[in-house]
Each structure stands twice: as C-alpha cells, then as structure tokens.
Design a protein around this motif. Structure first.
Motif, mmCIF file in Angstrom:
data_model
loop_
_atom_site.group_PDB
_atom_site.id
_atom_site.type_symbol
_atom_site.label_atom_id
_atom_site.label_comp_id
_atom_site.label_asym_id
_atom_site.label_seq_id
_atom_site.Cartn_x
_atom_site.Cartn_y
_atom_site.Cartn_z
ATOM 1 N N GLN A 181 0.839 -1.181 0.079
ATOM 2 C CA GLN A 181 0.178 0.045 -0.080
ATOM 3 C C GLN A 181 0.853 1.343 -0.041
ATOM 4 O O GLN A 181 0.306 2.272 -0.450
ATOM 5 N N ASP A 182 2.074 1.043 0.434
ATOM 6 C CA ASP A 182 2.967 2.391 0.568
ATOM 7 C C ASP A 182 3.541 2.794 -0.926
ATOM 8 O O ASP A 182 4.424 3.530 -1.116
ATOM 9 N N LEU A 183 3.237 1.793 -1.887
ATOM 10 C CA LEU A 183 3.921 1.936 -3.101
ATOM 11 C C LEU A 183 2.935 2.699 -4.096
ATOM 12 O O LEU A 183 3.293 3.116 -5.264
ATOM 13 N N GLY A 184 1.839 3.334 -3.548
ATOM 14 C CA GLY A 184 1.073 4.041 -4.109
ATOM 15 C C GLY A 184 0.224 3.356 -5.178
ATOM 16 O O GLY A 184 -0.345 4.098 -6.515
ATOM 17 N N PHE A 185 -0.255 2.013 -5.189
ATOM 18 C CA PHE A 185 -1.197 1.445 -6.210
ATOM 19 C C PHE A 185 -2.556 2.249 -6.072
ATOM 20 O O PHE A 185 -3.124 2.505 -5.063
ATOM 21 N N LEU A 186 -3.313 2.247 -7.176
ATOM 22 C CA LEU A 186 -4.506 2.844 -7.359
ATOM 23 C C LEU A 186 -5.379 1.814 -6.759
ATOM 24 O O LEU A 186 -6.505 2.443 -6.137
ATOM 25 N N TRP A 187 -5.387 0.502 -6.926
ATOM 26 C CA TRP A 187 -6.201 -0.521 -6.492
ATOM 27 C C TRP A 187 -5.508 -1.783 -6.165
ATOM 28 O O TRP A 187 -4.701 -2.302 -6.783
ATOM 29 N N TYR A 188 -6.290 -2.512 -5.275
ATOM 30 C CA TYR A 188 -5.884 -3.961 -4.886
ATOM 31 C C TYR A 188 -6.940 -4.663 -4.996
ATOM 32 O O TYR A 188 -8.057 -4.416 -4.518
ATOM 33 N N GLU A 189 -6.961 -5.646 -6.207
ATOM 34 C CA GLU A 189 -7.964 -6.249 -6.644
ATOM 35 C C GLU A 189 -8.542 -7.699 -6.288
ATOM 36 O O GLU A 189 -7.503 -8.416 -6.449
ATOM 37 N N GLU A 190 -9.598 -8.220 -5.916
ATOM 38 C CA GLU A 190 -10.114 -9.377 -5.763
ATOM 39 C C GLU A 190 -8.943 -10.393 -5.134
ATOM 40 O O GLU A 190 -8.562 -11.252 -5.893
ATOM 41 N N PRO A 191 -8.447 -10.119 -3.992
ATOM 42 C CA PRO A 191 -7.374 -10.913 -3.576
ATOM 43 C C PRO A 191 -8.139 -12.401 -3.024
ATOM 44 O O PRO A 191 -7.289 -13.442 -2.948
ATOM 45 N N MET A 192 -9.448 -12.406 -2.603
ATOM 46 C CA MET A 192 -10.033 -13.773 -2.033
ATOM 47 C C MET A 192 -11.372 -13.897 -2.705
ATOM 48 O O MET A 192 -11.545 -12.921 -3.598
ATOM 49 N N ARG A 193 -11.805 -15.259 -2.702
ATOM 50 C CA ARG A 193 -13.187 -15.445 -3.521
ATOM 51 C C ARG A 193 -14.106 -14.573 -2.961
ATOM 52 O O ARG A 193 -13.905 -14.008 -1.845
ATOM 53 N N GLU A 194 -15.007 -14.263 -3.575
ATOM 54 C CA GLU A 194 -16.008 -13.288 -3.392
ATOM 55 C C GLU A 194 -17.124 -13.670 -2.846
ATOM 56 O O GLU A 194 -18.616 -13.679 -3.189
ATOM 57 N N PHE A 195 -17.115 -14.581 -1.768
ATOM 58 C CA PHE A 195 -18.382 -15.256 -1.107
ATOM 59 C C PHE A 195 -18.478 -14.529 0.347
ATOM 60 O O PHE A 195 -19.716 -14.177 0.626
ATOM 61 N N HIS A 196 -17.495 -14.523 1.129
ATOM 62 C CA HIS A 196 -17.805 -14.258 2.454
ATOM 63 C C HIS A 196 -17.464 -12.647 2.602
ATOM 64 O O HIS A 196 -16.293 -12.405 2.563
ATOM 65 N N LEU A 197 -18.268 -11.889 2.725
ATOM 66 C CA LEU A 197 -18.122 -10.515 2.644
ATOM 67 C C LEU A 197 -17.547 -9.900 3.819
ATOM 68 O O LEU A 197 -16.850 -8.826 3.861
ATOM 69 N N GLY A 198 -17.708 -10.645 5.133
ATOM 70 C CA GLY A 198 -17.076 -10.282 6.436
ATOM 71 C C GLY A 198 -15.697 -10.176 6.194
ATOM 72 O O GLY A 198 -14.739 -9.191 6.645
#
Length: 384
Positions: free
Chosen positions: A213-230
């Motif tokens: 996050q300190d590298l100035g990325f615009l976004w971090y996309e879908e690191p996990m499966r999109e089932f458990h919103l918690g």
C-alpha cells in the motif's frame, strides 16, 4: 418496432495466444479439449424495421441452447424498450439461473438495434462522458521476473502509463517483490494495480496489502473469493489501499448494494458480460456514483469500450498484454486500437460487429432459428 426472430450460428473460433493465470487457475486454453478449437455463438436478433443486432460470444453450445429454449418469449417485444427487456430477462433468470456471461446478451442486442435506430453511438445514448479513454496494460502471468520486466517495459514504450499485474499467487513474498520491481520499472508517476485473482485467504491477503500500500497502487483487486463479505470488510478496515471487488459476484446491482452496505469494497466492478449487459452495468455505475465510489470497467471488447466512454467514474479501459507480437500490434485493432496509451471509442452507431451471414450459413457447425412465440400471453376475456 417489434422483434421478429433470432438466428444463431455455432462456429469454430481462433483460440488466440496461449497464456496462464496465477498458480491453480487454468490458462487461456484450459477449456479447449486437446486437438480442438473453441466454439463460439454468433447471435442475431431481427426486427420488423429491417434492423438487427448481432453479437459473438463464447460458450457457444450453452448460449444457443439458451436462445433456443428461452428467447421465443421476446418475439413481438419492442427492442427499443431496453429497460423492459432487461426486467423480463431478469425474471427468467429466477428460474433459469442464466450464466453470468449470458444474462446481458439480449440487452446488448437490443442496444445495438436502438443505437442504429437513433443513429447515435451507444456510449452517447447511455449518457456519454468521453470517447477518448486511457488504457492500462493488464498482464497475463509470465513464468519469470525477467519476462515481467521485458513485457512491462515494452508496454511502457508503446505508450501505456498505467499497469496491472496478474501475478503468481503462490508465496506472498514473491508477488511483493514483483510489485516493488514494477514501481521501479515504470517510475513514480504511473498508476499501478494488482489483481489477486481470488487466490489467497484473509491472512495472506492482509500481509500482501500491507506490503504494497505504500507503493502508491491505485487499487488492490479481488485478493480472495467473493463469497464471505465479512472477510472483505475486515480487509477494507485494515488497509489504506482501495479494495476493488465484486467482479464475479452474481446479482448485478442488487448484489452490489449488499457489498456497499457491508463496506466490503472501496471500488466496484462493471462489465457487459458479468453485470447484465449495458443496462445492468449502468445500474451498478450509478449506484456506485451515488455512494461516492468509482466503478471500474472490467475486460476488453466492443461492449466494454462503450461503457468506458459512457460513465465518468471509471478510470481506464483494460487491455491484456500477452507477448511481443500482440503488444506491438495493439495499434492495429481497428475500433479497439490502443494508440499512445489511449483507446478512442467509435462514434459509429451500433455495436460494431460485422458478419458475413451467407458465409456463416455455409461454414457454421450448427444453426438455430427462433421465429415464433411458443407461449403467447393469455388474453383477458371480460365477464358477461
């Protein structure tokens, strides 16, 4: 105007370049039996005004089966009433559980006709923002660090100013090293993104997010499966880098509202093929805007290009980069050419597919025609 019928052709398609995604995911040829070629469907919707909409999609057999069994319901409907057609297909989805990639097909065909009838490009009819859209170079997964460096620098040299990694997805530290190198290769001013392709659990996703996050990325996309919103809610709370998610979640705007309410993302995803065509994508884009969120357009193609030019809360058009020949030929793709890092969306009415239907009749593997409404609506008979 009325819909008079549908014609579908099953065709063999070019498989395209071979490439891989992260560890554990099949590559670009993973769904093609050895020694064969992919089967696509070309679907045409005809009207009594002489206009037609046409599209080419993959999963050909399944698409034509859907058209054969369900599209007779739309014979006699007005293709200009795109909101009505979207609602009707949404109702059929309740019992059909239509594949996400097919849910928006009728909507796209109708917008193709609607645009031709109005003699306006689709993106203007959807609202219209800017037909010149910056593009980012979205990598496939190359085996070595040296290949990443070579192809990313090649993409930079042809004009890209933004870059997204599809990385290995194995040991977190290797992907962290790649992200640090990416910043060195393209300089401090480039926009950077990372797509985890849903490869990690919460612990790995958190470790990786803190590292980049300190590298100035615009976004971090879908690191996990999109089932458990918690899990996504916890990740958003722990990280400063914006989380982009809900790319592959079913339910279009209804499901996206749940993600937003759960504070499980910072940016949303829209696409013609995962979010119900143009109409569904605009519902998601406007929902996102009302919550102060960007709606990033996912994927390439004529349809997604129109969405990019239609909305103001999207940053880029996504362009896969695969190999040297493909990267150096990106400025020769007709209406989807990338020149100096930008896509200029066509101002022509209609979607832009051009097919030789006579040749299709001669060469297609199979063909279906839907010309009659099998179950016409019941007529209300007044009491006497």
């Amino acid at each position: 105007m009325k819909i008079t019928g549908f014609t579908g052709w099953l065709v063999e398609a070019e498989p395209g370049p071979k490439f891989i995604w992260r560890d554990g995911l099949p590559g670009s040829h993973g769904d093609i039996p050895r020694g064969s070629r992919p089967h696509n469907a070309i679907v045409r919707m005809e009207t009594d005004a002489g206009l037609f909409g046409a599209i080419e999609v993959n999963r050909g057999e399944a698409v034509l089966d859907l058209v054969r069994r369900r599209y007779h319901e739309f014979i006699g409907e007005n293709p200009l009433l795109t909101e009505r057609l979207w609602r009707l297909i949404w109702e059929i989805d309740r019992v059909e559980e239509i594949h996400m990639r097919s849910l928006g097909m009728l909507d796209i065909l109708a917008w193709d006709v609607k645009s031709q009838h109005a003699r306006m490009p689709i993106y203007q009819m959807l609202g219209g923002d800017d037909r010149v859209v910056p593009a980012y170079a979205s990598t496939v997964t190359w085996p070595t660090m040296d290949e990443y460096e070579r192809y990313i620098k090649m993409s930079r040299d042809v004009g890209f100013k933004a870059f997204k990694l599809h990385a290995w997805g194995g040991p977190v530290k290797r992907d962290i090293e790649l992200c640090k190198n990416l910043r060195k290769w393209v300089g401090p001013d480039a926009d950077l993104m990372f797509d985890g392709s849903a490869g990690w659990d919460y612990v790995n996703a958190l470790e990786f997010g803190k590292a980049i996050q300190d590298l100035g990325f615009l976004w971090y996309e879908e690191p996990m499966r999109e089932f458990h919103l918690g899990a996504y809610t916890k990740l958003c709370e722990k990280l400063d880098i914006p989380i982009l998610a809900a790319e592959t979640s079913d339910g279009v705007h209804g499901n996206m509202a749940t993600w937003i309410e759960a504070r499980a993302l910072d940016m949303t995803r829209v696409s013609s093929f995962y979010k119900g065509g143009f109409t569904g994508s605009m519902k998601v884009a406007h929902l996102s805007e009302s919550h102060g969120m960007r709606a990033q357009v996912h994927g390439m193609g004529l349809e997604n290009a129109q969405i990019c030019a239609a909305i103001s809360n999207n940053d880029y058009y996504e362009q896969l980069v695969m190999n040297e020949e493909q990267i150096k030929g990106l400025d020769k793709l007709g209406p989807l050419s990338i020149v100096d890092g930008n896509l200029t969306v066509s101002d022509e009415p209609g979607l832009g597919y051009h097919f030789d239907f006579k040749k299709l009749d001669e060469t297609a593997i199979g063909k279906i025609e839907v010309r009659e409404r099998i179950n016409p609506p019941a007529t209300l008979v007044p009491w006497h």
